[in-house]
Write a protein that holds these residues in place. Sequence first.
Motif, mmCIF file in Angstrom:
data_model
loop_
_atom_site.group_PDB
_atom_site.id
_atom_site.type_symbol
_atom_site.label_atom_id
_atom_site.label_comp_id
_atom_site.label_asym_id
_atom_site.label_seq_id
_atom_site.Cartn_x
_atom_site.Cartn_y
_atom_site.Cartn_z
ATOM 1 N N SER A 238 0.821 -1.206 0.000
ATOM 2 C CA SER A 238 0.000 0.000 0.000
ATOM 3 C C SER A 238 0.856 1.258 0.000
ATOM 4 O O SER A 238 0.491 2.257 -0.627
ATOM 5 C CB SER A 238 -0.970 0.007 1.180
ATOM 6 O OG SER A 238 -0.261 0.053 2.393
ATOM 7 N N THR A 239 1.995 1.239 0.671
ATOM 8 C CA THR A 239 2.855 2.421 0.641
ATOM 9 C C THR A 239 3.548 2.559 -0.707
ATOM 10 O O THR A 239 3.735 3.667 -1.197
ATOM 11 C CB THR A 239 3.907 2.380 1.757
ATOM 12 O OG1 THR A 239 4.660 1.177 1.659
ATOM 13 C CG2 THR A 239 3.261 2.478 3.111
ATOM 14 N N GLN B 39 -0.970 4.702 -1.665
ATOM 15 C CA GLN B 39 -2.232 4.812 -0.941
ATOM 16 C C GLN B 39 -2.207 5.915 0.110
ATOM 17 O O GLN B 39 -3.254 6.447 0.466
ATOM 18 C CB GLN B 39 -2.560 3.481 -0.261
ATOM 19 C CG GLN B 39 -2.854 2.373 -1.224
ATOM 20 C CD GLN B 39 -4.142 2.594 -1.975
ATOM 21 O OE1 GLN B 39 -5.136 3.031 -1.411
ATOM 22 N NE2 GLN B 39 -4.128 2.307 -3.248
ATOM 23 N N PHE B 40 -1.030 6.273 0.606
ATOM 24 C CA PHE B 40 -0.934 7.254 1.683
ATOM 25 C C PHE B 40 -0.340 8.574 1.211
ATOM 26 O O PHE B 40 0.121 9.366 2.026
ATOM 27 C CB PHE B 40 -0.073 6.700 2.827
ATOM 28 C CG PHE B 40 -0.596 5.410 3.388
ATOM 29 C CD1 PHE B 40 -1.823 5.356 4.011
ATOM 30 C CD2 PHE B 40 0.150 4.249 3.280
ATOM 31 C CE1 PHE B 40 -2.298 4.169 4.528
ATOM 32 C CE2 PHE B 40 -0.321 3.063 3.792
ATOM 33 C CZ PHE B 40 -1.547 3.022 4.417
ATOM 34 N N ASP B 41 -0.349 8.839 -0.097
ATOM 35 C CA ASP B 41 0.267 10.053 -0.611
ATOM 36 C C ASP B 41 -0.512 11.315 -0.244
ATOM 37 O O ASP B 41 0.058 12.297 0.196
ATOM 38 C CB ASP B 41 0.411 9.973 -2.129
ATOM 39 C CG ASP B 41 1.545 9.063 -2.548
ATOM 40 O OD1 ASP B 41 2.345 8.688 -1.670
ATOM 41 O OD2 ASP B 41 1.615 8.731 -3.737
ATOM 42 N N ASP B 42 -1.812 11.311 -0.436
ATOM 43 C CA ASP B 42 -2.625 12.502 -0.183
ATOM 44 C C ASP B 42 -3.693 12.160 0.847
ATOM 45 O O ASP B 42 -4.757 11.655 0.511
ATOM 46 C CB ASP B 42 -3.280 12.975 -1.480
ATOM 47 C CG ASP B 42 -4.047 14.271 -1.300
ATOM 48 O OD1 ASP B 42 -3.809 14.973 -0.309
ATOM 49 O OD2 ASP B 42 -4.880 14.580 -2.166
ATOM 50 N N LEU B 43 -3.418 12.449 2.104
ATOM 51 C CA LEU B 43 -4.364 12.115 3.161
ATOM 52 C C LEU B 43 -5.391 13.209 3.409
ATOM 53 O O LEU B 43 -6.461 12.948 3.941
ATOM 54 C CB LEU B 43 -3.607 11.823 4.464
ATOM 55 C CG LEU B 43 -2.682 10.607 4.429
ATOM 56 C CD1 LEU B 43 -1.958 10.472 5.754
ATOM 57 C CD2 LEU B 43 -3.465 9.355 4.127
#
Length: 51
Positions: free
Chosen positions: A25-26, A30-34
Amino acid sequence: MESLYLLIPLSVLIAFAGGALFWWSTRSGQFDDLEGPAHRILQDDDSVAGE
C-alpha cells in the motif's frame, strides 16, 4: 503445548502478510494525499452532473 506448534507459525505468517500488505500500500501510493479527500468534501460545487 502442542497447539503452540500450530499457533506460532500461523501468527508469524499473519504478521508477514500484514507487513506485505502495508509495504504494497505504501509503494502503490495509498498514503500520498491524506488531506485531499477531506477538503474536496467541503468545497461547494453547485454544478449539476451532465450539463
